[in-house]
Design a protein around this motif. Structure first.
Motif, PDB file in Angstrom:
ATOM      1  N   UNK A   1      -2.741   4.506  -7.771  1.00 25.12           N
ATOM      2  CA  UNK A   1      -4.161   4.480  -7.447  1.00 25.12           C
ATOM      3  C   UNK A   1      -4.419   5.499  -6.345  1.00 25.12           C
ATOM      4  N   UNK A   2      -5.330   6.443  -6.593  1.00 25.93           N
ATOM      5  CA  UNK A   2      -5.734   7.437  -5.606  1.00 25.93           C
ATOM      6  C   UNK A   2      -7.179   7.141  -5.234  1.00 25.93           C
TER       7      UNK A   2
ATOM      8  N   UNK B   1     -13.271  11.591  -6.779  1.00 29.72           N
ATOM      9  CA  UNK B   1     -13.472  10.274  -7.363  1.00 29.72           C
ATOM     10  C   UNK B   1     -12.170   9.477  -7.356  1.00 29.72           C
ATOM     11  N   UNK B   2     -12.295   8.162  -7.475  1.00 27.96           N
ATOM     12  CA  UNK B   2     -11.127   7.291  -7.535  1.00 27.96           C
ATOM     13  C   UNK B   2     -10.413   7.516  -8.855  1.00 27.96           C
TER      14      UNK B   2
END
Length: 78
Positions: free
Chosen positions: A18-19, A54-55
């Motif tokens: 997860x970034x 963005x995620x």
């Protein structure tokens, strides 16, 4: 569509990366100088981590297997 999943679950963490899309460079530099600032009696607030993209949630890649098992057995590494 899909079910909601807890991102902090250990099983999820082992499958996906997860970034959050934030730039933590300024905070890392602030942490490196934190002891110096404490020693000199300076109180500098922690800088913000601005949103830069963005995620992203992407699957972790499996490591590439190198060499053949027969060859590895021959040289004694397996």
């Amino acid at each position: 569509m899909g079910e909601m999943v807890d991102i902090n679950d250990e099983l999820v963490r082992s499958v996906v990366t997860v970034d959050d899309g934030r730039d933590y460079t300024a905070q890392l530099v602030w942490r490196m100088g934190n002891r110096r600032d404490m020693r000199n009696g300076v109180s500098v607030p922690i800088p913000p981590a601005p949103k830069v993209s963005a995620v992203r949630v992407e699957a972790q890649r499996k490591p590439r297997k190198r060499g053949y098992r027969v060859v590895q057995k021959a040289i004694g590494s397996v």
